[in-house]
Design an enzyme around this catalytic site. Sequence first.
Site, PDB file in Angstrom:
ATOM      1  CE  LYS A  50      41.387  78.977  88.147  1.00 44.46           C
ATOM      2  NZ  LYS A  50      41.356  80.273  88.832  1.00 44.46           N
ATOM      3  CD  GLN A  94      43.561  82.183  91.253  1.00 45.49           C
ATOM      4  OE1 GLN A  94      43.471  81.787  90.099  1.00 45.49           O
ATOM      5  NE2 GLN A  94      42.580  82.043  92.111  1.00 45.49           N
ATOM      6  CG  ASP A 117      39.242  84.723  86.108  1.00 44.88           C
ATOM      7  OD1 ASP A 117      38.528  83.719  85.927  1.00 44.88           O
ATOM      8  OD2 ASP A 117      39.728  85.018  87.215  1.00 44.88           O
TER       9      ASP A 117
END
Length: 283
Positions: A50, A94, A117
Amino acid sequence: MILDGKALSRKVREEVKQRVDRIRERDITPRLDAFVADDDPASVAYVGMKHRWGEKAGIVGESYSVTAETKQEWLIEKISELNADPSVHGVLIQHPLPKHLDENAALEALGAEKDVDGISPQSLGRLLAGIPGFRCATPLGMMRILDEYGIECKGKHAVVIGRSIILGKPAALMLLERHATVTICHSRTEDLPSVCRSADILVAAVGRPEMVRGDWIKPGAVVLDAGFNKVEGRDKDVGDVHFESASQVASHITPVPGGVGPMTVAMLLSNVVDAAESVAGER
Ligand code: NAP
């Protein structure tokens, strides 16, 4: 027709880069910071990718290692710090964090305007309520694939296999937003193959290698495979759909790799630029 997520991801990242170039002229550099569990090689690899793809598009960012020694208080404090830092536009937590940490509390502490996200309760609530907010990157990537190939959802029967917070549920809500008639399946669904055979659009988000076979698919259906599974003895990851048999029956299908996967990162980066543009008053 193969739905080429790899090529579309390149196109989206090129769009992202152009938007980053434009916003940098106003002295704003989009920034994505991330928390990642140090001892989880897959998480470290995902976050690394990412950031690498972000850098190529001009997005900067830092990673904060989370370890067995990390205290919940530190995590929440750090998140609050990033919430208040105007140079940070997006924050990624994450999944999974180490077990001793409360991931839900971390997501709840994250400001909705930085949850690029789209998986915090605030963002998911906005999706449910149909109000603007960040949408989860993986299902958002699937919607972008449908748009790119001109696939209409209105009035179609969409079947989503999987009800996770990051994938199945938001995918179902996004399809509903597009006026599909949606059925959500899970591990207790009875006669799953029959339900799948009634789908015009079938989304597989299960985590079981090649579970969905060609004879589960209605001829001419659109198949989106979010699965990404390691299988011993196979050199490539495989999806939740058995591609060889399913591609004989479906009208459109995403391959694995090269389908939904690359779109996830592209849509995350696009969300980061959305966040930076709204700070710049452009949205
Ligand atoms: P997850 O949290 O494990 O959820 C799996 C879902 O599938 C659950 O709702 C589960 O039902 C359901 N399920 C499991 N076995 C089933 C069965 N035999 N029949 C019907 N339903 C079944 O997984 P996830 O995080 O959503 O991920 C799903 C897949 O997508 C995985 O392969 C993962 O690697 C992949 N993924 C890809 C990306 C990407 O960027 N492309 C991102 C995230 C995940 P219950 O709720 O009843 O347990």
